[in-house]
Design an enzyme around this catalytic site. Sequence first.
Site, mmCIF file in Angstrom:
data_model
loop_
_atom_site.group_PDB
_atom_site.id
_atom_site.type_symbol
_atom_site.label_atom_id
_atom_site.label_comp_id
_atom_site.label_asym_id
_atom_site.label_seq_id
_atom_site.Cartn_x
_atom_site.Cartn_y
_atom_site.Cartn_z
ATOM 1 N N ASP A 1 -3.826 72.660 27.794
ATOM 2 C CA ASP A 1 -3.506 73.655 26.516
ATOM 3 C C ASP A 1 -1.919 73.652 26.550
ATOM 4 O O ASP A 1 -1.191 73.978 27.397
ATOM 5 C CB ASP A 1 -4.293 74.626 26.338
ATOM 6 C CG ASP A 1 -4.419 75.157 24.778
ATOM 7 O OD1 ASP A 1 -3.777 74.085 23.993
ATOM 8 O OD2 ASP A 1 -4.923 76.159 24.383
ATOM 9 N N GLY A 2 -1.527 73.873 25.206
ATOM 10 C CA GLY A 2 0.043 74.041 25.032
ATOM 11 C C GLY A 2 -0.164 75.346 24.177
ATOM 12 O O GLY A 2 -0.897 75.330 23.570
ATOM 13 N N GLU B 1 1.594 70.398 24.541
ATOM 14 C CA GLU B 1 0.367 69.830 24.920
ATOM 15 C C GLU B 1 0.661 68.578 25.904
ATOM 16 O O GLU B 1 -0.391 68.562 26.636
ATOM 17 C CB GLU B 1 -0.111 69.650 23.479
ATOM 18 C CG GLU B 1 -0.461 70.640 22.616
ATOM 19 C CD GLU B 1 -1.813 71.423 22.933
ATOM 20 O OE1 GLU B 1 -2.609 70.905 23.955
ATOM 21 O OE2 GLU B 1 -2.115 72.294 22.065
ATOM 22 N N ASP C 1 -7.518 70.157 23.437
ATOM 23 C CA ASP C 1 -7.938 70.325 22.255
ATOM 24 C C ASP C 1 -6.936 69.839 21.318
ATOM 25 O O ASP C 1 -6.683 70.206 19.983
ATOM 26 C CB ASP C 1 -7.961 71.801 21.896
ATOM 27 C CG ASP C 1 -6.980 72.713 22.433
ATOM 28 O OD1 ASP C 1 -5.901 72.271 22.415
ATOM 29 O OD2 ASP C 1 -7.154 74.097 22.445
ATOM 30 N N HIS D 1 -10.960 76.701 21.040
ATOM 31 C CA HIS D 1 -11.554 78.293 20.768
ATOM 32 C C HIS D 1 -13.150 78.235 20.386
ATOM 33 O O HIS D 1 -13.548 78.741 19.451
ATOM 34 C CB HIS D 1 -10.772 78.995 19.716
ATOM 35 C CG HIS D 1 -9.637 79.255 20.248
ATOM 36 N ND1 HIS D 1 -9.169 80.122 21.421
ATOM 37 C CD2 HIS D 1 -8.244 78.891 19.740
ATOM 38 C CE1 HIS D 1 -8.002 80.106 21.578
ATOM 39 N NE2 HIS D 1 -7.180 79.417 20.419
ATOM 40 N N ASP E 1 -5.950 78.096 27.552
ATOM 41 C CA ASP E 1 -5.311 78.691 26.458
ATOM 42 C C ASP E 1 -4.645 79.829 27.020
ATOM 43 O O ASP E 1 -3.158 80.004 26.721
ATOM 44 C CB ASP E 1 -6.244 78.953 25.249
ATOM 45 C CG ASP E 1 -5.599 79.945 24.195
ATOM 46 O OD1 ASP E 1 -4.960 79.223 23.333
ATOM 47 O OD2 ASP E 1 -5.799 81.057 24.399
#
Length: 199
Positions: free
Chosen positions: A9-10, A45, A66, A121, A131
Amino acid sequence: MTAQEAYTDGACERNPGGRGGWGWVVDEYTYGLGGDPSTTNQRMEIRAALEAVSALPDCRLIIWSDSRYVVDCMTKEWWKSWQKNGWKNSKKQPVANQDLRQPLIEAMAHRRVTFNWVKGHSGVQLNEVADRLANSGMLGEAVTTPLDLAKAEEAAKVAKRFVVPAKWTARCKACGDSYTEGTSVTKNEVGWVHAECAP
């Protein structure tokens, strides 16, 4: 060979130009995170995926992200056309974030790496942990090994958004009132808002 699965994740406090962070995780002992003082969410990302692939070189790897920006490039093989066209897109313009995309492609050479999309999420534990790692990387927060995965997941669910002092002036996307530098703000689904306007 059994595939290893990494979630990436970023994060970026203000897109573009704000502080950013990246994170990836396999388990409580296998993870990475870092930050950049001025970047974009898309760059973070990609960086998360690059760092995971680079850190896990001796295995068949499944990357869960994501970010459609990351996943679609790989699954739809956009990069092959870009590479063939000298890293130019369909408009004959240089491909954005080429400095990260090229090393990612090179790190994947001669090995099997699969990219899958996961909804952010949505309650997937390691996505929530990635995250939190990305946000910790952005904010320069210390992380200790082993990670407490349940605690990190709960933190992501309870406080999915970080609160930072604004370094710019704008209007709150929730209430419409202006905020100035130093105001506590956070980013949610509608954009940057006063911290007190976030649910």
